[in-house]
Design a protein around this motif. Sequence first.
Motif, PDB file in Angstrom:
ATOM      1  N   LEU A  51      42.803  43.081   3.819  1.00  0.00           N
ATOM      2  CA  LEU A  51      41.824  44.019   4.364  1.00  0.00           C
ATOM      3  C   LEU A  51      40.455  43.341   4.480  1.00  0.00           C
ATOM      4  CD1 LEU A  51      41.069  46.925   5.204  1.00  0.00           C
ATOM      5  CD2 LEU A  51      40.558  47.365   2.786  1.00  0.00           C
ATOM      6  N   TYR A  53      36.357  44.143   5.518  1.00  0.00           N
ATOM      7  CA  TYR A  53      35.353  45.175   5.763  1.00  0.00           C
ATOM      8  C   TYR A  53      33.982  44.502   5.741  1.00  0.00           C
ATOM      9  CZ  TYR A  53      35.206  44.965   0.634  1.00  0.00           C
ATOM     10  OH  TYR A  53      35.135  44.531  -0.673  1.00  0.00           O
ATOM     11  N   TYR A  56      32.197  41.502   3.106  1.00  0.00           N
ATOM     12  CA  TYR A  56      33.076  40.863   2.125  1.00  0.00           C
ATOM     13  C   TYR A  56      32.628  39.422   1.881  1.00  0.00           C
ATOM     14  CZ  TYR A  56      35.027  38.527   6.170  1.00  0.00           C
ATOM     15  OH  TYR A  56      35.157  37.770   7.298  1.00  0.00           O
ATOM     16  N   VAL A 112      42.882  43.320  -1.245  1.00  0.00           N
ATOM     17  CA  VAL A 112      41.549  43.866  -0.967  1.00  0.00           C
ATOM     18  C   VAL A 112      40.512  42.915  -1.551  1.00  0.00           C
ATOM     19  CG1 VAL A 112      39.966  45.801  -1.319  1.00  0.00           C
ATOM     20  CG2 VAL A 112      42.426  46.232  -1.020  1.00  0.00           C
ATOM     21  N   LEU A 129      39.109  54.013   4.727  1.00  0.00           N
ATOM     22  CA  LEU A 129      39.687  52.842   4.072  1.00  0.00           C
ATOM     23  C   LEU A 129      40.440  53.235   2.806  1.00  0.00           C
ATOM     24  CD1 LEU A 129      37.048  49.946   4.221  1.00  0.00           C
ATOM     25  CD2 LEU A 129      39.071  50.295   5.646  1.00  0.00           C
ATOM     26  N   ILE A 133      44.362  52.566   1.990  1.00  0.00           N
ATOM     27  CA  ILE A 133      44.775  51.784   0.813  1.00  0.00           C
ATOM     28  C   ILE A 133      45.798  52.563  -0.008  1.00  0.00           C
ATOM     29  CG2 ILE A 133      43.976  50.900  -1.418  1.00  0.00           C
ATOM     30  CD1 ILE A 133      41.348  50.117   0.021  1.00  0.00           C
ATOM     31  N   THR A 143      50.116  45.270  -4.836  1.00  0.00           N
ATOM     32  CA  THR A 143      48.774  45.622  -4.377  1.00  0.00           C
ATOM     33  C   THR A 143      47.801  44.788  -5.192  1.00  0.00           C
ATOM     34  OG1 THR A 143      49.423  47.880  -3.784  1.00  0.00           O
ATOM     35  CG2 THR A 143      47.079  47.476  -4.150  1.00  0.00           C
ATOM     36  N   SER A 145      43.784  42.582  -5.584  1.00  0.00           N
ATOM     37  CA  SER A 145      42.365  42.545  -5.240  1.00  0.00           C
ATOM     38  C   SER A 145      41.754  41.257  -5.749  1.00  0.00           C
ATOM     39  CB  SER A 145      41.614  43.747  -5.831  1.00  0.00           C
ATOM     40  OG  SER A 145      41.572  43.661  -7.253  1.00  0.00           O
ATOM     41  N   GLY A 149      36.787  43.703  -5.279  1.00  0.00           N
ATOM     42  CA  GLY A 149      37.843  44.481  -4.618  1.00  0.00           C
ATOM     43  C   GLY A 149      38.519  45.432  -5.590  1.00  0.00           C
TER      44      GLY A 149
END
Length: 262
Positions: A51, A53, A56, A112, A129, A133, A143, A145, A149
């Motif tokens: 992801l 955005y 970042y 993320v 978002l 997610i 999942t 990060s 994140g």
Amino acid sequence: MTHSTSRRAVLCGSAATAVLAAAGSIPAAGTAHAEGRGERRAKGGPEIGILLYDGYSLLDPTGPAEVLSRLPGANVTMIAERRGPVRTDTGDAAVVADRSIAEVDRLDVLLVPGAGNRGTVAAMKNQALLRWIRRIHRNSRWTTSVCTGSLVLAAAGLLDGRKATTYWASADYLESEFDVTYVAERSVRSGKIITAAGVSAGVDMALYLASLIAGDTTAKAIQLAIEYDPRPPFDSGSAADADPRLKELALRLLAESDDSHG
């Protein structure tokens, strides 16, 4: 004298080429070899979505992408609210999102990334978002990060009652604002969720994830392939050992680089 240089010749000496060809890693001479993205997907490798955005940190998505894209059959896709370039926290670079969140309903792996204050806060408040997610997480195998994140995952409600890590300066916030136990490690696994500490820790986390997906040998080979053998010139990368004045300078540099393009 005329020199002809191919990618294979650059990467492999003649002896190594013969060994790799025998092992099936590269085609032997005279063997036709054509493989598009559609053919890669047909191999059954993992679908990995990263992801993006606004705001970042550049290494957060690209470091893990460098590792995970080397997994056999893997398909790594940059995803954002809309297709197109998405700018980093400094504003000096952008990465192109090939898919929008509306186009992606299922992933094997979701990653993320983190950001500076501006990007992290905006992502934590972005309900579109957060909903996406949560939807992807329901069916993901993993999942993950990097850096802050984990705050975005927490805002989505995915870290309730779990252990996690984050950027060192965000640890107190993570614990005080959410039902999360902070662990000061490079990466922390809690069920199918893996969180990484700040920025560079994303590479470590991605290698660990690669070992879970494809085994230790493949993960080790990827580490060698990208020559990840860090020997930094300074022993100043751990917040646990850092002088308070150095911490203050580090955070000021981050804030100035983030705000200057905000």
